[in-house]
Design an enzyme around this catalytic site. Sequence first.
Site: not given
Length: 330
Positions: A22, A25, A42-43, A79, A102, A240
Site C-alpha cells: 500500500a 505502490r 490501521s489498527r 490486508l 490479489k 528472481y
Amino acid sequence: MSTGAVPGQGVGIGVLGCADIAARRALPAILQSPFHLVAVASRSQEKAARVAARFGCKAVAGYARLLEMSDVDAVYIPLPNSEHAEWARRALSAGKHVLIEKPAVTTADDAHALVSLAEELGLLVMENFAFLHHPQYEQARSLVSSGAIGEIRSFSGAFGIPPADHRGIKYQPVLCGGSLWEVGCYPVRAAQEYLEPPLQVLGASLEFDPELGVDIAGVALLRDDRGVVAHCSFGFVHSYRSTYDIWGSQGRLVLDWAFTPSRDARPALRLQQKDRETRYRAAAADQFVGVFTAFFDAIGDPRSRPAHHGALVRQAELMAQIRSHALTQH
C-alpha cells in the site's frame, strides 16, 4: 447506504491497512489516479497517522471506522490474504466498491458470495492484478490477435522470488501465506488471457517447508478444450524471474518482465518467427496507476462490472482446483 459518487464529481477512496504494498505502490498510484484519496486505516492510530501524513489524507484507527465514512465511496484492501473475504464483505455491506489485492479470496465459495453480494447491491468488487494494466500486456495481446505467432499451442509462465524474512506474512499459514497464493496466482491469471475457459487442471504439485507449514514452490499444468496447455511455475526459493511466453504455430512471443516491472522500466517483448527475432519496447508506466484508473472507470460503467466479477470467480475456482489437486498428491 452509499452506492458511490458519480465519476467526475469526486470519487473518494480509502485504504484498509498500511501494508508495504500500500505505502510503496498503491498510495502513490492513487494520488495519480482519478480518485480522491480520503483516508488510510490501521489498527494502530500511530501507524495510520505516519502513513497518512506522507500522502496527505486522514488517518483512521480501525478498519470499521473507515467504512463508516460517508465521503469514502470505494476501498482498496491490501490486508493479509486470510482477511480479504471478511473485510470485502463488510465494505460491500457498507455500500463501498471494493478493489482487493490479489489473491482476492482463497476459496471459490468466498468468490461467489462476494460477487453475489456486490451484484445485489449494485457495486463492484475487483481483484488487483496490476500487470494486466501495463502497456506491455495490451501490446502482447495485440501481437497475438494479429496472428504474429499463428494459432496458440501453449503458454508458459513463471514467477519466482528469492527467500525473505520468514517472519513475513507470506510465510504464515494462518494468514493463508504460501507461494501458490502469493506468486503462483500471477502465471495462473496470465494463462487465462490466452487459453479459453473453462480450464482443466491436468496436474499440480506444491513443495512444503515442514518448519514453516507453507508451500514454498510449485507447478500447475492446465489445459483448455482446444488442447492448448499452460505450464505455470512459481516459488519463494528461486532467483528472481517474472516472465511468460506464448508459443504458436508460426512463432513465439516472450515477455521478459511480465508481472512486476518498475515504473520507469520499458519492458521488452521478443517476437520469434522462423529465423528472426523482433524486439519491442513497451512504454514506461506505473501499472498501479493503471489498475486504479480501471477500477475508477468500472465504478462509473456498470456494464463493465460483470467482466471483472467473472474474472474474480474464475481465478478463485481455478486456484482452488490447483491447490486441491496438489494436496491430494502431497
